[in-house]
Design a protein around this motif. Sequence first.
Motif, PDB file in Angstrom:
ATOM      1  N   ASN A   1     -14.991  -0.329   5.234  1.00 25.61           N
ATOM      2  CA  ASN A   1     -14.940   0.848   4.367  1.00 25.61           C
ATOM      3  C   ASN A   1     -13.803   1.779   4.775  1.00 25.61           C
ATOM      4  O   ASN A   1     -13.050   2.283   3.923  1.00 25.61           O
ATOM      5  N   ASP A   2     -13.647   1.984   6.076  1.00 28.19           N
ATOM      6  CA  ASP A   2     -12.586   2.837   6.602  1.00 28.19           C
ATOM      7  C   ASP A   2     -11.215   2.243   6.247  1.00 28.19           C
ATOM      8  O   ASP A   2     -10.291   2.953   5.845  1.00 28.19           O
TER       9      ASP A   2
ATOM     10  N   HIS B   1      -7.226  -0.913   0.340  1.00 31.68           N
ATOM     11  CA  HIS B   1      -7.151  -2.374   0.454  1.00 31.68           C
ATOM     12  C   HIS B   1      -8.528  -2.882   0.881  1.00 31.68           C
ATOM     13  O   HIS B   1      -8.956  -2.666   2.017  1.00 31.68           O
ATOM     14  N   ASN B   2      -9.223  -3.548  -0.017  1.00 27.86           N
ATOM     15  CA  ASN B   2     -10.573  -4.021   0.234  1.00 27.86           C
ATOM     16  C   ASN B   2     -10.535  -5.402   0.883  1.00 27.86           C
ATOM     17  O   ASN B   2     -10.135  -6.379   0.251  1.00 27.86           O
ATOM     18  N   ILE B   3     -10.970  -5.478   2.134  1.00 28.26           N
ATOM     19  CA  ILE B   3     -10.960  -6.765   2.838  1.00 28.26           C
ATOM     20  C   ILE B   3     -12.343  -7.413   2.855  1.00 28.26           C
ATOM     21  O   ILE B   3     -12.516  -8.478   3.453  1.00 28.26           O
TER      22      ILE B   3
ATOM     23  N   ASP C   1     -22.546   1.876   3.368  1.00 28.27           N
ATOM     24  CA  ASP C   1     -21.126   1.503   3.317  1.00 28.27           C
ATOM     25  C   ASP C   1     -20.879   0.429   2.255  1.00 28.27           C
ATOM     26  O   ASP C   1     -19.824   0.426   1.598  1.00 28.27           O
ATOM     27  N   MET C   2     -21.830  -0.492   2.082  1.00 26.84           N
ATOM     28  CA  MET C   2     -21.708  -1.481   1.012  1.00 26.84           C
ATOM     29  C   MET C   2     -21.645  -0.787  -0.352  1.00 26.84           C
ATOM     30  O   MET C   2     -20.855  -1.169  -1.225  1.00 26.84           O
ATOM     31  N   ILE C   3     -22.479   0.238  -0.525  1.00 26.08           N
ATOM     32  CA  ILE C   3     -22.477   0.970  -1.790  1.00 26.08           C
ATOM     33  C   ILE C   3     -21.144   1.674  -1.992  1.00 26.08           C
ATOM     34  O   ILE C   3     -20.555   1.638  -3.088  1.00 26.08           O
ATOM     35  N   ARG C   4     -20.626   2.299  -0.932  1.00 25.02           N
ATOM     36  CA  ARG C   4     -19.339   3.002  -1.035  1.00 25.02           C
ATOM     37  C   ARG C   4     -18.211   2.034  -1.413  1.00 25.02           C
ATOM     38  O   ARG C   4     -17.364   2.333  -2.255  1.00 25.02           O
ATOM     39  N   ILE C   5     -18.203   0.870  -0.759  1.00 22.99           N
ATOM     40  CA  ILE C   5     -17.167  -0.130  -1.051  1.00 22.99           C
ATOM     41  C   ILE C   5     -17.279  -0.587  -2.501  1.00 22.99           C
ATOM     42  O   ILE C   5     -16.273  -0.724  -3.206  1.00 22.99           O
ATOM     43  N   ALA C   6     -18.513  -0.832  -2.943  1.00 24.63           N
ATOM     44  CA  ALA C   6     -18.722  -1.276  -4.324  1.00 24.63           C
ATOM     45  C   ALA C   6     -18.285  -0.212  -5.322  1.00 24.63           C
ATOM     46  O   ALA C   6     -17.636  -0.510  -6.327  1.00 24.63           O
TER      47      ALA C   6
END
Length: 912
Positions: A368-369, A376-378, A420-425
Amino acid sequence: MNKYILILWILIFNGLAIGQNNEMIPLPKKLEQDYPRIYITQSEKKALQKTIKKENWAQEVLSGIHNRIDEHVARHVTDPDWMVSRLMMYWKTKATNVYVNGINYSHADGEAPVPTVRFTGSRDYTTNYAMPDLEDILPFMDDERGLYLRNKTKEGKPLEWVDQSKTGGIIHRHNQKLIALGRDAAFLYWLENEESYAKFAFDLFDTYMTGMYYRNEPIDLMHGHIQTLVGMECFQVIHEQTLISASELYDFLHQYIEDIHPEKIKIYDATIKKWNDQIIKNGVPQNNWNLHQAKIILKAAMVLQSDENYEDKKGREYYINYILNVTSPRQWSLTKLMDYGYDFDNGVWAECPGYSFGVTNDLLHFINDFDNTFDHNILPYMPVMEKAVKVLPQYLFPNGQTVAFGDSNYGGLRTDAISDMIRIAQKNDNDGLEKQFTEMYRLFTEGANQPNRKRKPRTNISSFFASKPLELNSKFGTGDMDDYITQTFYAPNISWHVQRMGQGKNGMMVSLNGSLGNHMHANGINLELYGKGFVQGADPGKGAGYLQPLYLEYYSQFPAHNTVMVDGASSYTEMLSYHAFDLMGEYPKSEQRDGYYSGITYSDVYFLEPETRSDQTRLVSIVKTGEETGYYIDVFRSKKQRKGDKFHDYYYHNLGQSMKVMDASGNLLNLKPSEEMGFAGGHLYALDYMWDKKSIRTTEDYQAEWNIDRPIGEEDVFMNLWMKGTEGREVFSIKSPPNKAFKGNHGLPYEVDKQPYLTLTARQHGPAWENPFVSVYEPFTSSGGKSIESISSFEDENGNKEFVGLNITHRSGRTDMVFSSANHQIVNYKNNITDANYAIIANEDNGDWVIFVGKGKAMSAKGYAISANDYGNMVLKETNGQLMLDNEEPVEIIYNGKKQNFEAGDFREIKL
């Protein structure tokens, strides 16, 4: 030919370095060139200022930061030496070389042109001393007598001189605290353009970083393992957090330094690179260290210039690529780390629960960071992470506490990784991912479904960026518990097996673990047991620091756990351990969600105890007898392969303020003081940490009962343990060191971490194979009472010595007949015939019945003869005349002379 061999080796190496998904993680396409850049860019400043003006939470964070440092900044204007002089430095000696003697500081020598950074005191953080308050610290402290600190063990905590090696980790942690204050000041300067904050931050940063520039890598005089762990400021590179704060400070202050002291940038960059290289060079790659190191390296790399600006071409891109894709001996790429640590089938990380949760949380926060910083989503390059988050509820007991074997504690499920999964999504417009984890988050986060619920952020600068209050999308609902947990769960990469039934107070669960993975204990086949709202048969925690005798000699050893020790000698390496059990049988299958009979579970595991070369098996079953009633069966067999068995000790520790040991009728046994269980005689030191030992020899059945005595108005909670008597049995009551795994009492009515952990030990003189430890555990409450009325044992009429049988009668009128065999020989009791490892014939008072067969080929009971060609699990159940069958293998059933064959199938109705 040599050329082709070389090419082949290069291809093999590259394949290993890239990892299981065989794909490099690409670097961000666009890297910010200006400063700041870690959390925010200059172009985003106005938006942040607008957020602070508009949002109450942001105003509270900013106010908290000001409250923390304003007085120090104001003082610095008139007394610029005051705060700087309180850094822990070699102020007078200006030492460049640091020497350690194993885990302790030794001395320093060499001389730099400026004061240098003082190394910390010890790898073992246990110390009697504490850093004084800032106003009481001697300025520019650098004295041959050591450090002037407070003695915590003396009344009034007086200040006194102490040798540096006795100070634990307080030196580097103090410096981290001061540089963090400088970081906050640098941020406020950037945000508000008040130069006094810049001067405060610069003076701390310049003093520290210039001092580190002249410091060399510490040298271990013992030439041992510590040499591969040390960082620039402390004994473990994973604790070099000062580099993170210093990098963040540098990021916000960079333009100021360019304007005022541009000549210093070369020194600061060189220091950061040297520090990063030290972290890469040292450490432990195969566990959570690798990730902790990567987090530090990434933050430091982000303030560096591009590769082409350095002669050695080691700039920002070099270090970012290193932690993502490059593998060296002590710093692995993220892909290799995940290949090594995660079970890609179920998402379990190969460490004890407490550390496993931390790694998954940290990895998701890292992703997320990274996404927030570089856009850039890894996550797509780390596909196991979705499973790693979804598997977390499998660690939960029915009361919502996590299992806690190894170096772990009991507590609720941390939801950081889910959020963090929610934030990334949300950031990447992935509705499917957001839906999955929003439903999960709502289920496992108290109050998450309240409208407009927002978590109050901490007063850290990061709260303005990566940790903004999470906002849940109202179109997504709440998940169902059955979507996340299953009746059985097996994680072979940490040798852990779970059986569970139900939730809440009346739920039941047993957790078995071996010793495979990191931060594990020497515990053989260890058991955690739940009953009536509490993890009653709880693991004890780590008890003390990893380098303390109390941890090494007791808490990490067999006698501290619910297990069996052989000849007083069973032990092996704790921490990173390689001693797993083999799962020989289970019902239902791990992660099976439907198609099974839900009233009985079992697991059967085998363990080779390496110290005494002993065979050990443990068969554990849950039998649910009603909405609020049920019991556990535990059959533990143990014998040395080379014979010559002296004794086998079965340990069971249970929560409660009192324990009584009784005969089968409930009369107290006349236990006498005993010194037989101790270190004397060539046994483990652990036994001498236990006290008030009393014992009695008996061949009769016996029982123990623990009482969690709760306040008036609340029902007491009990655990009753019935054990089969046998020749050669000696029973001990013992007081063990306190259980340290409960941080806070979790509703327990006494101070668990200060009171003795009450322990029953059954000693079998000679082998415990034909005379195994046969136990029935029943948790109950004072209001409900025990549901089991009586228990008795029986033998095989065919004379099988490796068999035990139990008759269990219940208050309800139900009767259970239990069979357990170690050798698959045909056994017979009252025309009930089986060759199973484990079988139960349960008869309800209303005429309903269940025949359960665990890993067997044959069973004859209730007029039915069931047979199969291969060993497997079978259930035949009759309810109100309806016949149900579950069989893993094809079976033949004969009833009333009629023969019928059934293919393997899930639990379903059949006709005969």
